[in-house]
Design an enzyme around this catalytic site. Structure first.
Site, PDB file in Angstrom:
ATOM      1  N   ASP A  81       0.844  -1.199   0.000  1.00  0.00           N
ATOM      2  CA  ASP A  81       0.000   0.000   0.000  1.00  0.00           C
ATOM      3  C   ASP A  81       0.881   1.252   0.000  1.00  0.00           C
ATOM      4  O   ASP A  81       1.804   1.373   0.803  1.00  0.00           O
ATOM      5  CB  ASP A  81      -0.886  -0.023   1.255  1.00  0.00           C
ATOM      6  CG  ASP A  81      -1.964   1.028   1.240  1.00  0.00           C
ATOM      7  OD1 ASP A  81      -2.357   1.473   0.147  1.00  0.00           O
ATOM      8  OD2 ASP A  81      -2.429   1.392   2.339  1.00  0.00           O
ATOM      9  N   HIS A  82       0.611   2.169  -0.914  1.00  0.00           N
ATOM     10  CA  HIS A  82       1.286   3.470  -0.969  1.00  0.00           C
ATOM     11  C   HIS A  82       2.807   3.380  -1.065  1.00  0.00           C
ATOM     12  O   HIS A  82       3.528   4.083  -0.345  1.00  0.00           O
ATOM     13  CB  HIS A  82       0.886   4.339   0.231  1.00  0.00           C
ATOM     14  CG  HIS A  82      -0.522   4.829   0.155  1.00  0.00           C
ATOM     15  ND1 HIS A  82      -0.931   5.788  -0.741  1.00  0.00           N
ATOM     16  CD2 HIS A  82      -1.627   4.465   0.847  1.00  0.00           C
ATOM     17  CE1 HIS A  82      -2.230   6.003  -0.581  1.00  0.00           C
ATOM     18  NE2 HIS A  82      -2.680   5.204   0.362  1.00  0.00           N
ATOM     19  N   HIS A 173      -7.132  10.258   4.496  1.00  0.00           N
ATOM     20  CA  HIS A 173      -6.387   9.315   5.329  1.00  0.00           C
ATOM     21  C   HIS A 173      -6.569   9.726   6.786  1.00  0.00           C
ATOM     22  O   HIS A 173      -6.374  10.892   7.147  1.00  0.00           O
ATOM     23  CB  HIS A 173      -4.906   9.305   4.964  1.00  0.00           C
ATOM     24  CG  HIS A 173      -4.639   8.706   3.618  1.00  0.00           C
ATOM     25  ND1 HIS A 173      -4.968   7.405   3.316  1.00  0.00           N
ATOM     26  CD2 HIS A 173      -4.090   9.225   2.501  1.00  0.00           C
ATOM     27  CE1 HIS A 173      -4.621   7.156   2.057  1.00  0.00           C
ATOM     28  NE2 HIS A 173      -4.093   8.235   1.552  1.00  0.00           N
ATOM     29  N   GLY A 174      -6.947   8.753   7.625  1.00  0.00           N
ATOM     30  CA  GLY A 174      -7.328   9.082   8.983  1.00  0.00           C
ATOM     31  C   GLY A 174      -8.843   9.187   9.047  1.00  0.00           C
ATOM     32  O   GLY A 174      -9.555   8.770   8.141  1.00  0.00           O
TER      33      GLY A 174
END
Length: 276
Positions: A81-82, A173-174
């Site tokens: 991921d990422h 994100h979060g």
């Protein structure tokens, strides 16, 4: 058991559900994800971020997931991921990752295209799939996000040959209060391409928005923050109730049960129950 990520995603796309992509950093979270998948008879992707890799070690973390996946009864895909660089893409592929994400979303469009195309070529050489991101998801509490421009999609997809496209449609994100997806934008994006679409930052998104996202082309949904928050919250609750508990195995057994419950709820929401 390991499964073909391309087949897993295309089945979800064809039948109108989404694959849960759940992030892990350790033994406990990995066990909880796999237990939830088996309980729900659901395919899953298990993801590691560069931060998780830095924390646990790439070979150790990948080895743990692969070993546990071998004995599972449901289809599992190991995913990066990422990933921000070709170097980490290469390292993960050489260790057997079946799916990788190259995140060039913070770069100018043409540089993102160049980086993504290079990552796709390397992934395909390893018979893996590659995800790219168009638009950019910021962190909760910031204004760093940049929504996907549907007019860039054809150019991006045709030049990179990505297998999956992560889009920015309002999630972060979060977890941010009142996080709202731009479903109208998603519909426009979905009309531009047949490529399977990915939703990141889903921990703060309402169930209703998740359902609408799946109905409009989202085939893979990433969950990370919810898992980490559940882990921390569970530990605090256990120690508040049993302050004298010193056997960490008793503590972490309950933590795993709480994470498993969360993952099962997400699997049901995504519609992949019974698709294993």
């Amino acid at each position: 058991m390991f499964a073909s990520p391309k087949q897993m995603i295309l089945e979800a796309q064809k039948n109108g559900y989404a694959i849960g992509c759940f992030n892990t950093s350790d033994l406990e979270i990995t066990k909880a994800i796999i237990s939830a998948a088996q309980k729900q008879n659901s395919p899953v992707m298990i993801a590691t971020t560069p931060k998780a890799i830095e924390y646990a070690g790439l070979e150790a973390l990948a080895g743990l997931i692969k070993q546990m996946a071998k004995s599972s009864k449901v289809p599992i895909v190991l995913h990066l991921d990422h990933g921000k660089s070709i170097e980490i893409i290469q390292q993960c592929l050489e260790l057997g990752y079946q799916s990788v994400m190259i995140d060039g979303s913070e770069k100018p469009l043409e540089e993102n295209i160049r980086l993504t195309a290079e990552a796709v070529e390397i992934a395909h050489q390893h018979k893996a799939i590659c995800e790219g991101e168009l638009g950019h998801l910021g962190k909760a509490g910031t204004n760093q996000d940049r929504l996907t421009n549907q007019e860039d999609i054809e150019n991006f997809v045709s030049k990179t040959h990505v297998d999956l496209l992560a889009v920015s449609i309002g999630s972060k994100h979060g977890i941010e209060l009142d996080e709202k997806l731009n479903i109208a934008l998603l519909k426009k994006i979905h009309a531009e391409t047949n490529i399977p679409l990915v939703l990141h930052g889903a921990s703060g998104v309402s169930d209703n928005d998740i359902n609408q996202a799946i109905a409009n082309g989202i085939c893979k949904i990433n969950i990370d923050t919810d898992i980490r928050h559940t882990f921390s919250k569970s530990i605090r609750q256990i120690l508040a109730k049993y302050p004298q508990e010193e056997d960490f195995r008793n503590i972490l057994s309950q933590v795993m049960a709480d994470i498993q419950k969360l993952v099962e709820e997400k699997i049901k929401l995504f519609g992949s129950t019974g698709k294993g």
